[in-house]
Design a protein around this motif. Structure first.
Motif, short mmCIF file in Angstrom:
data_model
loop_
_atom_site.label_atom_id
_atom_site.label_comp_id
_atom_site.label_asym_id
_atom_site.label_seq_id
_atom_site.Cartn_x
_atom_site.Cartn_y
_atom_site.Cartn_z
N GLN A 5 -101.63 -39.15 4.36
CA GLN A 5 -101.86 -39.86 5.61
C GLN A 5 -100.68 -40.78 5.96
O GLN A 5 -100.35 -40.96 7.13
N ARG A 6 -100.02 -41.34 4.93
CA ARG A 6 -98.82 -42.11 5.18
C ARG A 6 -97.72 -41.25 5.77
O ARG A 6 -97.04 -41.64 6.72
N ALA A 7 -97.53 -40.07 5.18
CA ALA A 7 -96.50 -39.16 5.69
C ALA A 7 -96.81 -38.72 7.11
O ALA A 7 -95.91 -38.60 7.95
N ALA A 8 -98.10 -38.47 7.39
CA ALA A 8 -98.49 -38.06 8.74
C ALA A 8 -98.24 -39.18 9.74
O ALA A 8 -97.81 -38.93 10.87
N HIS A 28 -99.71 -25.45 -0.41
CA HIS A 28 -98.44 -25.78 0.24
C HIS A 28 -98.60 -26.11 1.73
O HIS A 28 -97.67 -26.66 2.32
N GLY A 29 -99.73 -25.81 2.31
CA GLY A 29 -99.95 -26.22 3.68
C GLY A 29 -100.04 -27.73 3.83
O GLY A 29 -99.89 -28.27 4.93
N TRP A 30 -100.27 -28.41 2.71
CA TRP A 30 -100.34 -29.88 2.71
C TRP A 30 -99.23 -30.48 1.84
O TRP A 30 -98.44 -31.27 2.31
N ILE A 31 -99.21 -30.10 0.58
CA ILE A 31 -98.23 -30.66 -0.36
C ILE A 31 -96.97 -29.79 -0.33
O ILE A 31 -97.04 -28.58 -0.53
N GLY A 32 -95.83 -30.42 -0.11
CA GLY A 32 -94.58 -29.67 -0.05
C GLY A 32 -94.21 -29.26 1.35
O GLY A 32 -93.18 -28.62 1.56
N SER A 33 -95.02 -29.61 2.33
CA SER A 33 -94.68 -29.34 3.72
C SER A 33 -94.96 -30.60 4.53
O SER A 33 -94.07 -31.40 4.79
N ARG A 34 -96.23 -30.81 4.88
CA ARG A 34 -96.57 -32.03 5.61
C ARG A 34 -96.38 -33.27 4.73
O ARG A 34 -96.02 -34.33 5.24
N ILE A 39 -110.50 -32.52 1.99
CA ILE A 39 -109.90 -33.48 1.07
C ILE A 39 -108.84 -34.32 1.79
O ILE A 39 -108.79 -35.55 1.66
N PHE A 40 -107.98 -33.65 2.55
CA PHE A 40 -106.88 -34.36 3.20
C PHE A 40 -107.25 -34.91 4.57
O PHE A 40 -106.44 -35.54 5.23
N ARG A 41 -108.49 -34.65 4.98
CA ARG A 41 -108.97 -35.11 6.29
C ARG A 41 -107.98 -34.71 7.38
O ARG A 41 -107.49 -35.55 8.14
N ALA A 42 -107.71 -33.44 7.43
CA ALA A 42 -106.72 -32.90 8.36
C ALA A 42 -107.38 -31.91 9.29
O ALA A 42 -107.30 -30.70 9.09
N PRO A 43 -108.08 -32.39 10.33
CA PRO A 43 -108.75 -31.48 11.24
C PRO A 43 -107.81 -30.56 12.01
O PRO A 43 -108.23 -29.53 12.54
N ASP A 44 -106.52 -30.91 12.05
CA ASP A 44 -105.55 -30.08 12.76
C ASP A 44 -104.92 -29.03 11.85
O ASP A 44 -103.96 -28.37 12.25
#
Length: 586
Positions: free
Chosen positions: A434-437, A318-324, A262-267
């Motif tokens: 993606q903006r935050a990244a 929380h690995g995506w929302i609330g951290s990254r 969903i977040f397209r976060a391969p890392d």
């Protein structure tokens, strides 16, 4: 209608709130006292293999006085290894020792009692080794110690155990984590697990700050590994459970994979799922997100209910929302103002994903939403403006409930919109992620408001101010839970023990404080100042009986009652007849 145990689940799921950035190490007191001379340290020079920068070795010893012996060996990087810090006070059982290539190094503690730092009193040369012994306790509930050792198990939170080099905090380093299990469990069948994977030795690359906040456990563990193209997830469980952890971990590993897509976060980092069971009653579970791991504590009779599942799923999200992806203030004193997003949006998204993936039923999804609505209908804090709520004790569940129901509203409006190009909720989150990244930092609230305005128009900016800032009642669309439900009005009953639980349990000795005149505790016969021997509030629902054992006139008296608080009307959802479960997510 009674509220579901959502308050307990909210508190269980929140744990330490993921931060938008690394926390600084605990501030050191200005004074430090020397506690070890150079002659007290070993004379042989420490060494590390060429592929390791930091090695942590933990040796739990059950007794008669339980301790953990800690040895940490580090290779210097760009800065000297003279300051070793923890994020909490560490209770040492023996004086720390240090040695480098030149021999023993004098050591000071800062502050001298309950230290948060070790200071090496001369410049170091080459690889440095620090060793010390930390006091442990026996495992137990309700007072779960940060470090617990008995002959059958070891569990420890890194922040209460580890002094690590401050100069390495924000650098990825090659780490070896070792847990010696010779004195735990039944010999060769004993194993260990950490936040970074299972095994008595785990090699990884991590920031030292993350190692400091990790979790460790050992005993007769069940273990599993769930393989995926983007990385494997590990799982370990300690103690007996009323459910089979293996399919549950598989579901959560699958959720992590879906979120990566969903977040397209391969890392995205793999996760280690850890479960510990103890004597706590059903409903009193806790879930904590730690670096690369989710730690869940349950009682041996706890079923894997929807509240537990949603709390664990929220920790995964929380690995995506609330951290990254963090939206809102980042200053520690104002950070709760961002909980509507970091905790509330996370809560909604976790429940919604489980619902859409078939991991909770429509009825369970509705019960979760009604629990949030009940909290906002019955809590005396619910109508406070956000800035005032920040000053109130126990306000976190209100921030979370507001954010979760607001997110449900936005999600439902996006699904109902027929405007071409309107993104569904997950795509709105992906764009923000993606903006935050891209800018490698938190986003202001205006970023959220701009995204919502672009999708739904200017009116939703005013709605945000009404619901989140001012605390006004949230009007959910009739279609908020899909085609299977219609909106109705419910009468909710709030959860209220009838006394100040936090003040009572922190008193020494524990004494009942803040008894509410005419409240459920007084009606049940409890008195201000009663010495509390035990409190069991289980599911923290007004429908679930609590028991409080107090000491009076030298005799133990147990009082049982239902913690029924304020009654109030609020929004709820009623199941429509004739619509099958398979159509509920359309």
């Amino acid at each position: 209608m009674f509220a579901t145990p959502v308050l307990a689940a909210l508190l269980a799921a929140c744990g330490p709130t993921p931060s938008p950035g690394a926390r600084p190490p605990g501030a050191l007191a200005s004074a430090s006292a020397p506690v070890a001379s150079a002659s007290s340290a070993p004379s042989s020079a420490p060494h590390l293999p060429g592929d390791i920068d930091l090695e942590v070795t933990l040796s739990p010893e059950p007794g008669p006085t339980p301790v953990v012996r800690v040895t940490i060996t580090a290779r210097p990087a760009d800065a000297p290894l003279t300051l070793w810090t923890s994020s909490r006070a560490i209770e040492l059982a023996e004086e720390p020792r240090a040695v480098d290539a030149r021999g023993a190094v004098p050591v000071s503690l800062a502050p001298p009692t309950n230290p948060t730092g070790i200071v090496l009193d001369r410049p170091t040369d080459g690889v440095v080794q620090v060793s010390y012994t930390v006091r442990a306790s026996l495992p137990g509930y309700p007072d779960v110690p940060a470090i617990a050792v008995d002959p059958d198990r070891f569990e420890a939170a890194g922040e209460s155990l580890l002094f690590l080099p401050a100069s390495l905090d924000d650098k990825p380093v090659r780490v070896a984590l070792r847990v010696e299990t010779d004195e735990i469990g039944a010999g060769p069948t004993t194993s260990a697990a950490t936040s970074f994977g299972h095994g008595t030795r785990v090699d990884t690359v991590a920031r030292t700050a993350d190692v400091r906040e990790s979790f460790f456990m050992a005993g007769l563990l069940g273990k599993g590994t769930f393989r995926a193209p983007e990385g494997n997830d590990d799982a370990a469980w300690l103690g007996y459970t009323a459910f089979d952890p293996r399919p549950i971990f598989a579901d959560m590993a699958g959720l992590r994979t879906a979120l990566t897509q969903i977040f397209r976060a391969p890392d995205a980092e793999k996760l280690t799922f850890l479960i510990l069971s103890d004597s706590r009653p059903p409903g009193s579970f806790t879930v904590t997100r730690r670096p690369r791991s989710v730690v869940t504590r349950v009682g041996v009779q706890e079923a894997w209910t929807a509240p537990v599942r949603i709390a664990v799923a929220a920790a995964v999200v929380h690995g995506w929302i609330g951290s990254r992806l963090w939206i809102g203030p980042t200053e520690p004193a104002r950070e709760p103002l961002a909980y509507w997003f970091s905790e509330g949006v996370t809560r909604h998204f976790a429940r919604d994903r489980l619902f859409r993936y078939g991991l909770i039923t429509p009825a369970e999804a509705a019960a979760e939403v009604e629990g949030l609505a009940s909290l906002l209908a019955t809590s005396p804090l619910a109508r406070l403006p956000r800035d005032e709520l920040l000053q109130q004790k126990g306000a976190t569940p209100i921030f979370v409930a507001r954010g979760a129901l607001y997110a449900l509203r936005i999600d439902a409006l996006l699904r109902a919109s027929k405007t071409e190009g309107t993104p569904p909720f997950e795509l709105l989150l992906r764009d923000l992620y993606q903006r935050a990244a891209a800018q490698k930092g938190p986003l202001p609230e205006t970023a959220w408001l701009d995204a919502v305005r672009g999708a739904l128009g200017d009116s939703e900016t005013a709605t945000f101010q009404t619901l989140i800032d001012q605390g006004k009642p949230i009007d959910l669309p009739d279609s908020a839970l899909g085609p299977c439900f219609r909106k109705v009005t419910r009468t909710y009953v709030g959860f209220d023990l009838g006394f100040d639980e936090e003040a009572s349990m922190r008193a020494a000795p524990r004494r009942l404080k803040g008894l509410v005149k005419g409240g459920p505790a007084e009606k049940a016969g409890l008195r201000e100042g009663d010495e509390i021997q035990s409190l069991h509030a289980g599911a923290r629902s007004p429908a679930a009986e609590v028991s409080v054992t107090v000491l009076r006139d030298g005799k133990a008296t147990t009082v049982r009652y239902k913690p029924e608080g304020r009654r109030a009307k609020g929004q709820g959802f009623e199941r429509k007849q004739g619509v099958p479960d398979a159509d509920c997510t359309n």
